[in-house]
Write an enzyme that holds these catalytic residues in place. Structure first.
Site, PDB file in Angstrom:
ATOM      1  N   CYS A   2      36.450  42.220  41.683  1.00 15.80           N
ATOM      2  CA  CYS A   2      35.988  42.096  40.313  1.00 15.80           C
ATOM      3  C   CYS A   2      34.529  41.693  40.378  1.00 15.80           C
ATOM      4  O   CYS A   2      34.195  40.560  40.721  1.00 15.80           O
ATOM      5  CB  CYS A   2      36.799  41.049  39.549  1.00 15.80           C
ATOM      6  SG  CYS A   2      36.226  40.815  37.835  1.00 15.80           S
ATOM      7  N   GLU A 114      35.238  49.047  37.025  1.00 19.35           N
ATOM      8  CA  GLU A 114      35.281  49.413  38.437  1.00 19.35           C
ATOM      9  C   GLU A 114      34.770  50.836  38.573  1.00 19.35           C
ATOM     10  O   GLU A 114      34.903  51.650  37.659  1.00 19.35           O
ATOM     11  CB  GLU A 114      36.704  49.281  38.982  1.00 19.35           C
ATOM     12  CG  GLU A 114      36.783  49.268  40.492  1.00 19.35           C
ATOM     13  CD  GLU A 114      35.881  48.214  41.115  1.00 19.35           C
ATOM     14  OE1 GLU A 114      34.746  48.585  41.511  1.00 19.35           O
ATOM     15  OE2 GLU A 114      36.282  47.047  41.202  1.00 19.35           O
TER      16      GLU A 114
END
Length: 271
Positions: A2, A114
């Site tokens: 993350c 992402e």
């Protein structure tokens, strides 16, 4: 992993969702659609209130810096690299193990970004042999629109170069725990592109479902073997993912337009 996420919920709404007992309106953060490491972020934690007569833990909404600095660090420079802790080893790594047993938090988000890469490069990244290039960004978020509650840890670090009364004498920092990405089908998948979270990236933030919040935040739970089951991934089929503009790749861009769903990958990007 993350490395970027969105956090646009008002503190009042977070207070209601997490049953917050204490938060300071003066510390309210503006909506942030491109949260990057070293930024100030919201975190939910259970901790006694300083100088209060009642020693019981109080659920608080605090503003912390993303990038954990262990209490024993001589300088805070390494915090920018410690934005993630792996669920598989968080209980044993020197930088995280003390926080894991006593300073756990929830980091609320709308979802995380992402970037998709090819399968061959992804295998090299898993082996730690190559840093993958960023390509088409995707936004991953709960399919039902609920808050994305990321498991986190927090730490206190004392800057010994400053006097006790200095407002920057103490740093309070945090990290996001990650786990293996789901290989089951997404609840809602894009028409073209990844069908699972693992198709996007081999890691994902560890999302805590509401039934785990109290146990995760409880500072009286300090036994490692008692805590490790809380690191299990959430049930499958809770997430959706969709392509968003490559504008999010630049941390200077920040606005709700970054969350606009595209019909497909932008021209020139790859899945």
């Amino acid at each position: 992993m993350c490395g970027r996420y969105a956090s646009s919920r008002r503190p009042e709404d977070l207070a209601a969702t997490f049953e917050i007992e204490k938060w300071e309106p003066g510390e309210a953060l503006a909506p942030d659609f491109n949260v990057a490491p070293t930024k100030e972020v919201y975190a939910v934690l259970d901790r006694p209130v300083k100088d209060a007569e009642d020693p019981r833990p109080v659920r608080q909404l605090r503003t912390l810096k993303w990038g954990l600095v262990p209490s024993w660090s001589k300088t805070p420079e390494g915090g920018a690299r410690m934005i993630n802790a792996r669920a598989e080893t968080v209980h044993e790594k020197p930088s995280y193990r003390r926080a894991f047993t006593s300073r756990r938090c929830v980091i609320p988000a709308d979802g995380y970004y992402e970037w998709v890469t090819g399968s061959g490069e992804r295998e090299l990244e898993v082996e730690g042999k190559k840093k993958r290039p960023r390509k088409q960004p995707y936004f991953v978020t709960p399919a039902d629109g609920s808050v994305f509650a990321m498991a986190g840890l927090y730490e206190f670090w004392r800057d010994k170069t400053l006097p006790d009364e200095h407002p920057l004498a103490w740093w309070v920092t945090c990290t996001v725990i990650t786990t293996e990405a789901e290989t089951s089908p997404l609840a809602v998948a894009p028409e073209e592109g990844p069908r699972t979270l693992a198709d996007i990236h081999p890691r994902m933030p560890l999302m805590l479902t509401p039934d785990r919040w109290d146990a995760w935040l409880d500072p009286s739970r300090t036994d490692v073997e008692d805590l490790r089951p809380l690191l299990e991934p959430p049930p499958h089929g809770l997430m959706r993912a969709f392509p968003v503009s490559t504008a999010v790749s630049n941390v200077r861009n920040n606005g709700p337009e970054l969350l606009k769903e595209l019909q497909g990958p932008e021209e020139g990007t790859l899945f």
